[in-house]
Write an enzyme that holds these catalytic residues in place. Structure first.
Site, short mmCIF file in Angstrom:
data_model
loop_
_atom_site.label_atom_id
_atom_site.label_comp_id
_atom_site.label_asym_id
_atom_site.label_seq_id
_atom_site.Cartn_x
_atom_site.Cartn_y
_atom_site.Cartn_z
N ARG A 149 -4.51 10.35 4.37
CA ARG A 149 -3.27 11.30 4.44
C ARG A 149 -2.79 11.29 3.42
NH1 ARG A 149 -1.01 13.50 8.19
NH2 ARG A 149 0.81 13.06 7.74
N CYS A 157 -5.28 11.65 12.98
CA CYS A 157 -5.89 10.35 12.36
C CYS A 157 -6.23 9.74 13.88
CB CYS A 157 -4.75 9.56 11.73
SG CYS A 157 -3.31 9.17 12.84
N ASP A 198 4.44 0.38 12.17
CA ASP A 198 3.33 -0.03 11.70
C ASP A 198 3.22 -1.74 12.04
OD1 ASP A 198 3.14 1.54 8.54
OD2 ASP A 198 2.92 2.23 10.42
N LYS A 230 0.73 -1.15 0.09
CA LYS A 230 0.01 0.27 0.05
C LYS A 230 0.83 1.24 0.08
CE LYS A 230 -1.76 1.23 4.19
NZ LYS A 230 -1.41 2.65 4.29
N ASN A 231 1.91 1.32 0.82
CA ASN A 231 2.71 2.33 1.10
C ASN A 231 3.54 2.61 -0.06
OD1 ASN A 231 1.06 3.03 3.22
ND2 ASN A 231 2.55 2.29 4.61
N ARG A 274 -0.92 14.67 12.85
CA ARG A 274 0.11 14.24 11.99
C ARG A 274 0.37 15.27 11.18
NH1 ARG A 274 -1.35 8.66 10.22
NH2 ARG A 274 0.28 8.73 8.86
N ARG A 293 -8.68 -0.91 4.44
CA ARG A 293 -7.78 0.20 3.80
C ARG A 293 -6.47 -0.24 3.27
NH1 ARG A 293 -7.57 5.77 7.01
NH2 ARG A 293 -6.14 5.96 5.11
C1 EPZ Z 1 3.91 6.84 6.51
O1 EPZ Z 1 3.22 7.83 7.03
C2 EPZ Z 1 3.05 5.62 6.64
N1 EPZ Z 1 1.86 5.89 5.51
C3 EPZ Z 1 2.59 5.21 7.77
O2 EPZ Z 1 1.92 4.04 7.36
C4 EPZ Z 1 3.95 4.83 8.74
O3 EPZ Z 1 3.19 4.60 10.05
C5 EPZ Z 1 4.55 6.22 8.59
O4 EPZ Z 1 5.13 6.62 7.48
C6 EPZ Z 1 6.10 5.77 9.52
O5 EPZ Z 1 6.85 5.00 8.89
C7 EPZ Z 1 2.11 5.84 4.27
O6 EPZ Z 1 3.17 5.50 3.59
C8 EPZ Z 1 0.93 6.04 3.14
P1 EPZ Z 1 6.09 10.20 8.59
P2 EPZ Z 1 3.67 9.34 7.29
O7 EPZ Z 1 5.83 11.55 8.00
O8 EPZ Z 1 4.43 9.66 5.96
C9 EPZ Z 1 6.29 13.41 12.12
C10 EPZ Z 1 -0.09 2.62 7.74
O9 EPZ Z 1 -0.44 1.89 8.79
N2 EPZ Z 1 6.16 14.39 11.21
O10 EPZ Z 1 7.14 9.44 8.49
O11 EPZ Z 1 2.70 10.15 7.65
C11 EPZ Z 1 5.12 12.39 12.29
O12 EPZ Z 1 4.41 13.18 13.35
C12 EPZ Z 1 0.24 4.04 7.89
O13 EPZ Z 1 0.34 2.02 6.59
C13 EPZ Z 1 6.46 15.67 11.58
O14 EPZ Z 1 6.68 16.05 12.55
O15 EPZ Z 1 4.60 9.08 8.35
C14 EPZ Z 1 5.66 11.23 12.82
O16 EPZ Z 1 5.90 11.25 14.32
C15 EPZ Z 1 0.18 4.47 9.34
N3 EPZ Z 1 6.45 16.56 10.65
C16 EPZ Z 1 6.97 11.00 12.31
O17 EPZ Z 1 7.22 12.02 11.82
C17 EPZ Z 1 6.01 16.13 9.21
O18 EPZ Z 1 5.88 17.23 8.47
C18 EPZ Z 1 6.83 9.88 11.12
O19 EPZ Z 1 5.79 10.34 10.21
C19 EPZ Z 1 5.97 14.97 8.93
C20 EPZ Z 1 6.34 13.82 9.99
#
Ligand code: EPZ
Length: 420
Positions: free
Chosen positions: A94, A118, A306, A22-23, A123, A398
């Site tokens: 998202r 979420c 995850d 998916k990701n 997020r 999803r």
């Molecule tokens: C991706 O989400 C995945 N989703 C998530 O999978 C996964 O949990 C996550 O990466 C972490 O591996 C997809 O790929 C569609 P991040 P993403 O930006 O990109 C902080 C699932 O179950 N952050 O790496 O939203 C954030 O708050 C989903 O398949 C900021 O502070 O994750 C978090 O603490 C759930 N500012 C950390 O970084 C930003 O601008 C990781 O978030 C962006 C992120």
């Protein structure tokens, strides 16, 4: 709304075919916006989120055709008819926010609703915004929408304050279209990000440092549509690995990429599972005791957040106490309360779950709260004595392709029924 009814206590045996990730599918779909013409993807999973992304892109003017049986998708981005991704669509997923990077890359402008939070908390997207601004994109917030004007876009050197997957994807989508050098430092190294890098390289961008924390990109305004296969879903594979760890038995995860699961495999072996790499995937067996193993989530190649919920479920069966810490999402524990209804013994302290095993799980009605929390409840239901009803399983749909069919084929007693 559908629910799942599971009769627990049955060991799992057989093979499952791991679906496309998916990701990875979501960013590759967004990348199709960058090239006028028809991009085709294969090994595309049949997931609600893939459908949602298809609608977001169709709203921009792409012609998206998804052959679910063949697992192929064509995305014709010859003519974009809109530069806006509306709240109604973005609020449901998202990853729709990738439309902003795609629109800035293709049209040098875009208007995309800010993604909400979420199930487990806020997020933010501040890193995405700071990166765009470093590239000379002007960003305004207007009634919940991000409005971007990239008329003066240029190459830059930008260090991400955290290796955010989403920010790395969005910034790559833009950098691949800038005919100057952009250096992105401290990028995410998840396999799904590397899959996007490879697609952008095939489309015509020059990108050095693949798989490392620093990417050097020289883009072009003339990216070409390509054919690309979606990599296997490491989280789906890890979820089934945890399932057999809970029920006992022996399964083969066909098509899984062991390299993408090194930490999960290492921890599973430490916990007492037998994991062997085979020519067509990963063979997992559990026939002995389950040992408690502490886990702390981290960015790739660390233990994936995850997989955190699934690991707590597994550790509820282990002989002893273990500590599961989520450093990525400190509040991602909505599954714990539901797990405890099934008899798991978990105490929370900030972002650390102490799991006291072994617990005798007993079936009960429980409710899904988010994608991976739902998966964790399914795993617990498979191992629990008696019948477990899991409601609100639209969360599962999803991110898991035909979960009940795949589990039933392995010997689980599981059915999907419509709820009144
Ligand atoms: C991706 O989400 C995945 N989703 C998530 O999978 C996964 O949990 C996550 O990466 C972490 O591996 C997809 O790929 C569609 P991040 P993403 O930006 O990109 C902080 C699932 O179950 N952050 O790496 O939203 C954030 O708050 C989903 O398949 C900021 O502070 O994750 C978090 O603490 C759930 N500012 C950390 O970084 C930003 O601008 C990781 O978030 C962006 C992120």
């Amino acid at each position: 709304m559908d629910k799942l009814i599971i009769q627990g206590g049955h060991e799992l045996y057989g093979n499952i075919q791991v679906a496309g990730a998916k990701n990875a599918a979501l960013p590759l779909m967004a990348a199709a916006v960058l090239a006028p013409g028809k991009t085709t993807l294969s090994n595309v999973p049949r997931l609600v989120d893939v459908g949602t992304m298809g609608r977001v892109l169709a709203n921009l003017g792409l012609e998206v055709e998804h052959d679910r049986d063949a697992g192929t998708m064509s995305l014709d981005a010859a003519n974009l008819t809109s530069d806006t991704a509306p709240y109604e669509l973005v609020k449901t997923m998202r990853a729709s926010f990738y439309a902003l990077g795609a629109l800035i890359g293709r049209l040098r402008k875009g208007k995309v609703s800010l993604p909400g939070g979420c199930a487990w908390g806020p997020r933010p997207v501040d890193i995405h915004m700071k990166g765009f601004e470093a590239m000379g994109v002007s960003i305004d917030l207007d009634e919940g929408y991000v409005v971007a004007d990239a008329a003066n876009i240029h190459g830059t050197n930008f260090v991400l304050s955290f290796p955010s997957v989403g920010a790395t994807v969005n910034l790559l989508l833009v950098a691949a279209t800038i005919p100057e050098e952009t250096v992105l430092d401290n990028v995410a190294r998840e396999p799904e990000v590397t899959a996007l890098v490879r697609m952008l390289q095939q489309m015509g961008a020059t990108i050095e440092g693949t798989g490392t924390s620093t990417l050097r990109i020289v883009g072009t305004r003339d990216l070409k549509p390509v054919q690309q296969a979606v990599i296997p879903d490491r989280i789906e594979a890890g979820t089934y690995l945890a399932a057999v760890g809970m029920t006992g038995g022996e399964i083969v995860l066909k098509g899984a990429e062991p390299e993408h699961l090194t930490m999960v495999i290492a921890k599973s072996v430490e916990a007492g599972l037998h994991v062997t790499v085979t020519v067509d995937g990963i063979r997992v067996k559990r026939n002995g005791e389950l040992r408690p193993v502490d886990v702390e989530t981290a960015v790739y190649p660390g233990f994936a957040t995850d997989m955190q919920a699934q690991w707590i479920a597994l550790m509820s069966m282990a002989n002893g106490a273990s500590f599961v810490t989520d450093t990525i999402y400190p509040d991602r524990f909505t599954h714990v309360a539901e797990l405890m209804r099934l008899g798991a013994k978990v105490t929370m302290k900030e972002n650390v779950a102490k799991v006291q095993g072994p617990s005798k799980l007993k079936g009960a009605p429980v409710m899904s709260t988010d994608l991976r929390a739902s998966a964790c409840l399914v795993l617990a239901g498979l191992a629990a004595e008696g019948e477990t009803h899991i409601s609100r399983i639209y969360h599962l749909d999803r991110g898991y392709e035909k979960l009940e069919d795949k589990l039933r084929a392995l010997g689980a007693i599981i059915d999907r029924v419509g709820e009144r």
